[in-house]
Design a protein around this motif. Sequence first.
Motif: not given
Length: 219
Positions: A88-89, A145-152, A210-213, A215-219
């Motif tokens: 995250r950092a 891909a989805a994580a990348t473009w959500a952040l972008y 976004l990062l919380d979401g 991270e929840a996907q990873l969990d």
Amino acid sequence: MRSVWLRPRRTAKEEPPLTLARIVEAAVALLDEEGIDRLTMRRLADRLGIVAPSLYWHVDTKDDVIDLAVDAIFGEAPPGTPKASGWRANVTEVLTAWRAALLAHPWAAAVPARRRPTIGPNFLAWMEILQSTLASAGFTGDRLAAATWALYNHVFGAAASQTALHVTDEERRAGQELLRADGRYPTLAANGYFYDDDWDGSYATGLRYLLDGLEAQLD
């Protein structure tokens, strides 16, 4: 090939004194001062003290100049090695650098959405760090891909809104009064829709969501 990054460079025994680096430096300065709508090959040539045809040794179109200028601003602060402080950092560090570049050069925020993909070497170096960080965290395939473009999209969208939207105090007052008087928008009226311009706070909170979401996907 439309993209300047995908076409081979011309070569000659003696290249003209005008260099691509000088063109890009002048283009960034011109764009910073006057904006993207004022950029023309003739104005760029005038700034360089040359005739416009001299530019075409290095670039074919104005879009080439913009592509090169966009990549140049992402090279002003070269990416370093990600720190061992968690994914995250590291993601936040990349996005902070992107946002700083876009806010320092307001014309650049809307370019990727309006033109060609951002595929210059400086930007790709940053994108490599972002995707490798996400991949190391556990995102793969479509999820990566989805994580990348959500952040972008969060960074570029927030920067584009911040740099393009200009509302006067009188417009805010009149707009808010309209919401209160109309009656069809009670939530907007109650929450000061026209006064919502905490760009830094909204960006930071949105990124945390976004990062919380993710991270929840990873969990």
